[in-house]
Design an enzyme around this catalytic site. Structure first.
Site, PDB file in Angstrom:
ATOM      1  CG  HIS A  16      -1.780   1.034   1.162  1.00  0.00           C
ATOM      2  ND1 HIS A  16      -3.433   0.672   0.467  1.00  0.00           N
ATOM      3  CD2 HIS A  16      -2.011   2.496   1.758  1.00  0.00           C
ATOM      4  CE1 HIS A  16      -4.183   2.034   0.626  1.00  0.00           C
ATOM      5  NE2 HIS A  16      -3.332   2.833   1.375  1.00  0.00           N
ATOM      6  CG  ASP A  18      -2.354   6.367   0.335  1.00  0.00           C
ATOM      7  OD1 ASP A  18      -3.472   6.256  -0.592  1.00  0.00           O
ATOM      8  OD2 ASP A  18      -2.332   5.903   1.254  1.00  0.00           O
ATOM      9  CD  GLU A 120      -6.794   3.356   1.569  1.00  0.00           C
ATOM     10  OE1 GLU A 120      -6.201   3.387   2.739  1.00  0.00           O
ATOM     11  OE2 GLU A 120      -6.294   4.342   0.851  1.00  0.00           O
ATOM     12  CG  HIS A 147     -10.541   5.048   3.588  1.00  0.00           C
ATOM     13  ND1 HIS A 147     -10.510   6.409   3.892  1.00  0.00           N
ATOM     14  CD2 HIS A 147      -9.162   4.573   3.644  1.00  0.00           C
ATOM     15  CE1 HIS A 147      -9.276   7.036   4.179  1.00  0.00           C
ATOM     16  NE2 HIS A 147      -8.474   5.955   3.944  1.00  0.00           N
ATOM     17  CG  HIS A 188      -8.972   1.481   5.976  1.00  0.00           C
ATOM     18  ND1 HIS A 188      -8.879   2.653   7.062  1.00  0.00           N
ATOM     19  CD2 HIS A 188      -7.795   1.746   5.242  1.00  0.00           C
ATOM     20  CE1 HIS A 188      -7.731   3.341   6.488  1.00  0.00           C
ATOM     21  NE2 HIS A 188      -7.135   2.874   5.307  1.00  0.00           N
ATOM     22  CG  HIS A 209      -2.587   0.069   4.650  1.00  0.00           C
ATOM     23  ND1 HIS A 209      -3.595  -0.473   3.894  1.00  0.00           N
ATOM     24  CD2 HIS A 209      -3.050   1.300   4.894  1.00  0.00           C
ATOM     25  CE1 HIS A 209      -4.710   0.565   3.873  1.00  0.00           C
ATOM     26  NE2 HIS A 209      -4.116   1.554   4.482  1.00  0.00           N
ATOM     27  CG  ASP A 316      -0.723   4.072   4.815  1.00  0.00           C
ATOM     28  OD1 ASP A 316      -0.953   4.562   3.678  1.00  0.00           O
ATOM     29  OD2 ASP A 316      -1.401   4.563   5.913  1.00  0.00           O
TER      30      ASP A 316
END
Length: 394
Positions: A16, A18, A120, A147, A188, A209, A316
């Site tokens: 993961h 971003d 996600e 999420h 999540h 993650h 992450d």
């Protein structure tokens, strides 16, 4: 131990990252302005640092915030997928698009890092199994069921608790993901959603993650019974580096922040308002510091509970403002491996952690999909048909 040689043979697959949302916000996806090929970017991630970190594959998160719903969420997710493809094509000498385990290893054979995509949050499919299937067609290989906010069909770890975790439609989403070969990602989601998805899934699941709740009491982490169930099903927990998920003082500080925001009528699930409150809060309440040793503790706990074949890495990076000391960017994976080697991890253990476990899960998910497609037609279920009497209830 020769970590350089180990990483050359068994490079890191991270679950993961971003970077794509950071690229959207910082440069409107203009990679001439945010040149991750040249390096030295303000992000945690660029290609020179990925090379330095011994990386072989990255699941780019095609995340969109939960303030976007319905068609707006789907459109923004498609833009994120498009950005993942543009990134890969711009740096085609260093990156290769991959959708299967074999394609990951083919990228390595040409000395390139494999680019993969994961969505996600279930809001990205707009309560549509057709949208789910089309994201898979575009190359998205996992869906995180929620999420930070509940969807109409799945409960999040950081929203109002709901009974049952998954509605009838949510269970149908998991089954359809199994059929098409999309990994079910349980980061999540609430513990109830984790358990419900594990009951339904016919293929191994992943945590892209997350860390261990027994080590750091955060709702974003996996309880031991879930880790055990995940392992029985063949899955992998990709341990994350997020300070509030790996360090007790950071988790306590975050709980204090969440309580203060709630007192002002701002739930954690309200991303934009909560972020603004957090920015103001941190001016007077500095974050505690997490360390590489905290991440080591989580990796070792997941290994102890789930087994060496069920642990991976999901940093992450670029999804958080701060990271543990010693793990500040994607160049630092060798430091983590060195710490584990010092604690007795063998080269075989580290190879499983870096990539072999994740490749195995990918192959098993692909195999289950091939079997299911021979006996199961695409689901035409609609949420309004399935969940009129079985919706999630706070």
């Amino acid at each position: 131990m020769d970590l350089t040689g180990l990483l050359a043979a068994h490079p890191v697959i991270d679950g993961h990252n971003d970077l794509l949302w950071a690229a959207r916000e910082q440069a409107a996806y203009d990679f001439s302005r945010l040149d991750v090929g040249a390096g030295g970017t303000p992000t945690h991630t660029d290609l020179p640092r990925m090379r330095a970190g011994g990386m072989g594959a990255q699941f780019w998160s095609v995340y969109v915030p939960t303030r976007l719903t319905g068609d707006a969420a789907v459109a923004a997710t498609l833009e994120q997928v498009d950005a993942a493809r543009m990134l890969t094509e711009r740096y085609a000498d260093q990156l290769a698009w991959a959708t299967t385990a074999d394609e990951v290893e083919e990228a390595w054979a040409t000395d390139r890092i494999a680019s993969l995509a994961g969505a996600e949050g279930g809001h990205s499919i707009g309560c549509s199994l057709g949208t789910l299937r089309q994201l898979h067609e575009l190359g998205v290989r996992y869906l995180t069921l929620t999420h930070n906010a509940n969807t109409p069909w799945a409960g999040s770890a950081t929203d109002v608790p709901v009974e049952g975790g998954l509605t009838a439609f949510g269970r149908e989403v998991v089954r359809e993901m199994n059929r098409i070969g999309m990994m079910v990602d349980l980061s999540h989601v609430s513990a109830d959603t984790m358990r419900a998805a594990l009951e339904v899934s016919e293929a191994p699941v992943v945590f892209s993650h997350s860390s261990a709740r027994a080590v750091t009491d955060s709702p974003r982490n996996a309880p031991d019974d879930v880790l055990e169930s995940m392992a029985r099903g063949g899955g992998v927990c990709m341990v994350t580096f997020v300070p509030k998920f790996v360090n007790a003082a950071c988790a306590d500080a975050h709980r204090e922040l969440v309580a203060a925001a709630a007192a002002e009528g701002i739930p954690e699930a309200d991303g934009s308002r909560f972020s603004a409150f957090e920015d103001a809060w941190l001016r007077d309440h500095p974050r505690p510091t997490a360390t590489l040793a905290d991440v080591v503790a989580h990796v070792e706990h997941v290994r102890e509970v789930a087994g060496i074949d069920h642990v991976g890495l999901g940093g992450d990076y670029d999804g958080v403002a701060t990271l543990p000391a010693g793990l500040e960017d994607v160049s630092t994976y060798p430091a983590l491996l060195a710490a584990l080697a010092d604690r007795g991890w063998s080269s075989g253990d580290l190879a499983r952690l870096t990539c072999r476990n994740t490749l195995r899960v990918m192959r098993e998910v692909e195999a289950v999909a091939r079997e299911l497609q021979e006996v199961r037609e695409p689901s035409l279920a609609r949420i309004e048909d399935l969940d009129t009497s079985s919706a999630l209830h706070p």
